[in-house]
Design a protein around this motif. Structure first.
Motif, PDB file in Angstrom:
ATOM      1  N   PRO A 260      -5.090  -4.854 -11.922  1.00  0.00           N
ATOM      2  CA  PRO A 260      -5.675  -5.009 -10.590  1.00  0.00           C
ATOM      3  C   PRO A 260      -6.922  -5.880 -10.603  1.00  0.00           C
ATOM      4  O   PRO A 260      -7.674  -5.900 -11.588  1.00  0.00           O
ATOM      5  N   ALA A 261      -7.123  -6.599  -9.523  1.00  0.00           N
ATOM      6  CA  ALA A 261      -8.318  -7.432  -9.380  1.00  0.00           C
ATOM      7  C   ALA A 261      -9.556  -6.547  -9.254  1.00  0.00           C
ATOM      8  O   ALA A 261      -9.450  -5.357  -8.940  1.00  0.00           O
ATOM      9  N   PRO A 262     -10.750  -7.098  -9.504  1.00  0.00           N
ATOM     10  CA  PRO A 262     -11.985  -6.308  -9.406  1.00  0.00           C
ATOM     11  C   PRO A 262     -12.103  -5.602  -8.058  1.00  0.00           C
ATOM     12  O   PRO A 262     -11.859  -6.203  -7.007  1.00  0.00           O
ATOM     13  N   GLY A 263     -12.432  -4.326  -8.096  1.00  0.00           N
ATOM     14  CA  GLY A 263     -12.615  -3.556  -6.874  1.00  0.00           C
ATOM     15  C   GLY A 263     -11.366  -2.886  -6.356  1.00  0.00           C
ATOM     16  O   GLY A 263     -11.425  -2.124  -5.389  1.00  0.00           O
ATOM     17  N   LEU A 264     -10.219  -3.159  -6.979  1.00  0.00           N
ATOM     18  CA  LEU A 264      -8.956  -2.566  -6.536  1.00  0.00           C
ATOM     19  C   LEU A 264      -8.413  -1.631  -7.612  1.00  0.00           C
ATOM     20  O   LEU A 264      -8.600  -1.854  -8.808  1.00  0.00           O
ATOM     21  N   LYS A 265      -7.695  -0.581  -7.171  1.00  0.00           N
ATOM     22  CA  LYS A 265      -7.166   0.409  -8.102  1.00  0.00           C
ATOM     23  C   LYS A 265      -5.816   0.012  -8.678  1.00  0.00           C
ATOM     24  O   LYS A 265      -5.498   0.305  -9.827  1.00  0.00           O
ATOM     25  N   GLU A 266      -4.988  -0.645  -7.855  1.00  0.00           N
ATOM     26  CA  GLU A 266      -3.646  -0.993  -8.305  1.00  0.00           C
ATOM     27  C   GLU A 266      -3.070  -2.093  -7.430  1.00  0.00           C
ATOM     28  O   GLU A 266      -3.579  -2.386  -6.341  1.00  0.00           O
ATOM     29  N   VAL A 267      -1.984  -2.686  -7.888  1.00  0.00           N
ATOM     30  CA  VAL A 267      -1.244  -3.672  -7.106  1.00  0.00           C
ATOM     31  C   VAL A 267      -0.174  -2.922  -6.314  1.00  0.00           C
ATOM     32  O   VAL A 267       0.577  -2.126  -6.875  1.00  0.00           O
ATOM     33  N   LEU A 268      -0.119  -3.170  -5.022  1.00  0.00           N
ATOM     34  CA  LEU A 268       0.842  -2.488  -4.156  1.00  0.00           C
ATOM     35  C   LEU A 268       2.016  -3.399  -3.822  1.00  0.00           C
ATOM     36  O   LEU A 268       1.854  -4.609  -3.660  1.00  0.00           O
ATOM     37  N   LEU A 269       3.183  -2.798  -3.705  1.00  0.00           N
ATOM     38  CA  LEU A 269       4.381  -3.511  -3.264  1.00  0.00           C
ATOM     39  C   LEU A 269       4.443  -3.492  -1.737  1.00  0.00           C
ATOM     40  O   LEU A 269       3.894  -2.585  -1.106  1.00  0.00           O
ATOM     41  N   PRO A 270       5.118  -4.461  -1.121  1.00  0.00           N
ATOM     42  CA  PRO A 270       5.298  -4.403   0.331  1.00  0.00           C
ATOM     43  C   PRO A 270       5.976  -3.097   0.750  1.00  0.00           C
ATOM     44  O   PRO A 270       7.017  -2.738   0.201  1.00  0.00           O
ATOM     45  N   GLY A 271       5.353  -2.396   1.688  1.00  0.00           N
ATOM     46  CA  GLY A 271       5.897  -1.136   2.174  1.00  0.00           C
ATOM     47  C   GLY A 271       5.403   0.084   1.429  1.00  0.00           C
ATOM     48  O   GLY A 271       5.582   1.213   1.890  1.00  0.00           O
ATOM     49  N   GLU A 272       4.765  -0.117   0.272  1.00  0.00           N
ATOM     50  CA  GLU A 272       4.344   1.027  -0.536  1.00  0.00           C
ATOM     51  C   GLU A 272       3.309   1.889   0.191  1.00  0.00           C
ATOM     52  O   GLU A 272       3.376   3.127   0.164  1.00  0.00           O
ATOM     53  N   GLN A 273       2.345   1.242   0.857  1.00  0.00           N
ATOM     54  CA  GLN A 273       1.323   2.004   1.575  1.00  0.00           C
ATOM     55  C   GLN A 273       1.952   2.808   2.708  1.00  0.00           C
ATOM     56  O   GLN A 273       1.568   3.953   2.968  1.00  0.00           O
ATOM     57  N   GLU A 274       2.942   2.209   3.394  1.00  0.00           N
ATOM     58  CA  GLU A 274       3.603   2.912   4.501  1.00  0.00           C
ATOM     59  C   GLU A 274       4.369   4.136   4.010  1.00  0.00           C
ATOM     60  O   GLU A 274       4.384   5.180   4.679  1.00  0.00           O
ATOM     61  N   PHE A 275       5.019   4.033   2.851  1.00  0.00           N
ATOM     62  CA  PHE A 275       5.706   5.200   2.285  1.00  0.00           C
ATOM     63  C   PHE A 275       4.701   6.303   1.947  1.00  0.00           C
ATOM     64  O   PHE A 275       4.961   7.485   2.175  1.00  0.00           O
ATOM     65  N   SER A 276       3.542   5.912   1.411  1.00  0.00           N
ATOM     66  CA  SER A 276       2.502   6.888   1.089  1.00  0.00           C
ATOM     67  C   SER A 276       1.964   7.542   2.358  1.00  0.00           C
ATOM     68  O   SER A 276       1.743   8.766   2.402  1.00  0.00           O
ATOM     69  N   ASP A 277       1.757   6.732   3.400  1.00  0.00           N
ATOM     70  CA  ASP A 277       1.283   7.278   4.676  1.00  0.00           C
ATOM     71  C   ASP A 277       2.301   8.248   5.265  1.00  0.00           C
ATOM     72  O   ASP A 277       1.935   9.281   5.845  1.00  0.00           O
ATOM     73  N   GLU A 278       3.586   7.911   5.118  1.00  0.00           N
ATOM     74  CA  GLU A 278       4.634   8.787   5.645  1.00  0.00           C
ATOM     75  C   GLU A 278       4.624  10.140   4.936  1.00  0.00           C
ATOM     76  O   GLU A 278       4.729  11.200   5.577  1.00  0.00           O
ATOM     77  N   GLU A 279       4.502  10.113   3.616  1.00  0.00           N
ATOM     78  CA  GLU A 279       4.463  11.363   2.853  1.00  0.00           C
ATOM     79  C   GLU A 279       3.247  12.204   3.253  1.00  0.00           C
ATOM     80  O   GLU A 279       3.347  13.426   3.415  1.00  0.00           O
ATOM     81  N   LYS A 280       2.113  11.553   3.445  1.00  0.00           N
ATOM     82  CA  LYS A 280       0.902  12.267   3.858  1.00  0.00           C
ATOM     83  C   LYS A 280       1.064  12.832   5.268  1.00  0.00           C
ATOM     84  O   LYS A 280       0.676  13.974   5.540  1.00  0.00           O
ATOM     85  N   GLY A 281       1.647  12.035   6.159  1.00  0.00           N
ATOM     86  CA  GLY A 281       1.840  12.481   7.532  1.00  0.00           C
ATOM     87  C   GLY A 281       2.765  13.674   7.632  1.00  0.00           C
ATOM     88  O   GLY A 281       2.557  14.578   8.447  1.00  0.00           O
ATOM     89  N   LEU A 282       3.807  13.704   6.780  1.00  0.00           N
ATOM     90  CA  LEU A 282       4.729  14.838   6.784  1.00  0.00           C
ATOM     91  C   LEU A 282       4.047  16.103   6.283  1.00  0.00           C
ATOM     92  O   LEU A 282       4.406  17.213   6.687  1.00  0.00           O
ATOM     93  N   ARG A 283       3.045  15.921   5.407  1.00  0.00           N
ATOM     94  CA  ARG A 283       2.300  17.077   4.896  1.00  0.00           C
ATOM     95  C   ARG A 283       1.214  17.541   5.863  1.00  0.00           C
ATOM     96  O   ARG A 283       1.048  18.728   6.108  1.00  0.00           O
ATOM     97  N   GLU A 284       0.482  16.567   6.429  1.00  0.00           N
ATOM     98  CA  GLU A 284      -0.742  16.903   7.151  1.00  0.00           C
ATOM     99  C   GLU A 284      -0.673  16.663   8.655  1.00  0.00           C
ATOM    100  O   GLU A 284      -1.591  17.048   9.383  1.00  0.00           O
ATOM    101  N   GLY A 285       0.388  16.034   9.124  1.00  0.00           N
ATOM    102  CA  GLY A 285       0.469  15.700  10.541  1.00  0.00           C
ATOM    103  C   GLY A 285       0.101  14.247  10.786  1.00  0.00           C
ATOM    104  O   GLY A 285      -0.448  13.572   9.916  1.00  0.00           O
ATOM    105  N   VAL A 286       0.400  13.763  11.975  1.00  0.00           N
ATOM    106  CA  VAL A 286       0.175  12.363  12.328  1.00  0.00           C
ATOM    107  C   VAL A 286      -1.100  12.228  13.153  1.00  0.00           C
ATOM    108  O   VAL A 286      -1.271  12.921  14.167  1.00  0.00           O
ATOM    109  N   HIS A 287      -1.994  11.364  12.736  1.00  0.00           N
ATOM    110  CA  HIS A 287      -3.258  11.155  13.443  1.00  0.00           C
ATOM    111  C   HIS A 287      -3.060  10.199  14.617  1.00  0.00           C
ATOM    112  O   HIS A 287      -2.500   9.115  14.459  1.00  0.00           O
TER     113      HIS A 287
END
Length: 306
Positions: A260-287
């Motif tokens: 990862p570049a400086p200041g970043l934790k990892e390299v993300l694939l297209p859609g990866e953040q959305e899948f993570s948001d979906e999993e979180k939303g199913l656990r915690e609800g949709v904001h």
């Protein structure tokens, strides 16, 4: 909203309902199939909901691809359908690659210009994988979607530099000035070129409008004349799906292994953040933001919905 794409979710509900009340979206509209061939078709959505037309079109493309390897559907007289990834991802259940293109009302300046001529003209690819999450590239050909500008205005937030220009062609971070001016293309001339191609494939190919002639969601009292393009590609028509998924997984591993570049934790694939948001939303609800919920409650009150 579940996948974190707030600009294309509940935010649009008041506008959709307003168009229904104005008669410019027709619930239950007949979807007519025109120019039908074994692998392609043109459909007329009858000015119904874009979501209904989108599911119909994508399922048609999938059915054609089952037999002929590729299915491609053009749609006209349809409406805004929300998140393009939803329709592209329908192909994943059938081990197919999904492609969705859509043109939109003029709000983006062409490369070298300052007045709005093109739409945000999004494109989306959904690619099946094996043990990894699918690759889902869902992007506008502008630096940002117009909905994100509207959402920033609704939430009283500034927009990042490089998203838009004002009426005089000067860069702006004010969403109100951006809406009076024009959005900018993604990646300058390259995004502009992509937007033109999407306008042709989604608009001209469907005998829908292109460029400055497109009327979409902002035209609440007029019927939309935008166009959309849906394609499904059967991987098994080229190589065995297991072999394909193995190669895609290997590609994903290569990308994720990149430092990862400086200041970043990892390299993300297209859609990866959305899948993570979906999993979180199913656990915690949709904001839903307070501003958007206020608009929804006002709409409920107006329509007598408890």
């Amino acid at each position: 909203n579940l996948r974190g794409v707030d600009s294309h979710g509940v935010f649009f509900l008041p506008r959709l309902v307003t168009k229904v009340l104005n008669g410019t979206i027709k619930p239950g509209a007949e979807i007519r199939v025109l120019n039908n061939t074994p692998s392609t078709a043109l459909i007329d959505g009858g000015h119904g909901f874009g979501q209904v037309v989108g599911v119909k079109a994508k399922n048609m493309a999938i059915e054609k691809a089952k037999t002929y390897g590729v299915g491609a559907i053009s749609a006209r007289n349809t409406n805004h359908f929300g998140m393009a990834a939803y329709y592209a991802m329908l192909a994943l259940d059938y081990d197919m690659i999904g492609l969705v293109l859509c043109n939109a009302g003029p709000c983006v300046a062409p490369w070298g210009g300052k007045n709005p001529v093109l739409g945000t003209n999004p494109l989306c690819f959904a690619i099946p994988s094996g043990k990894k999450r699918p690759i889902v590239l869902d992007m506008s050909t502008s630096a940002a979607s117009r909905a994100k500008i509207l959402l920033a205005l609704e939430n009283r937030e500034k927009i990042p530099e490089g998203w838009a220009i004002d009426e005089e062609g000067r860069p702006t971070t004010d969403p109100s000035a951006a809406l009076r001016g024009a959005l900018l293309s993604l990646g300058g001339a390259k995004g502009y070129g992509l937007a033109l191609v999407v306008d042709v494939l989604a608009g001209a190919l469907a005998d829908a409008a292109c460029g400055t002639d497109v009327r979409a969601m902002t035209f609440l009292e007029e019927e939309s004349n935008m166009g959309q393009f849906y394609m499904a590609i059967s991987v098994n028509s080229f190589i065995p799906i297991a072999m394909f998924k193995e190669k895609v997984d290997k590609l994903i591993e290569n990308v994720k292994a990149s430092l990862p570049a400086p200041g970043l934790k990892e390299v993300l694939l297209p859609g990866e953040q959305e899948f993570s948001d979906e999993e979180k939303g199913l656990r915690e609800g949709v904001h839903i933001s307070d501003e958007i919920w206020r608009d929804v409650k006002a709409l409920m009150y107006k329509l007598g919905v408890s």
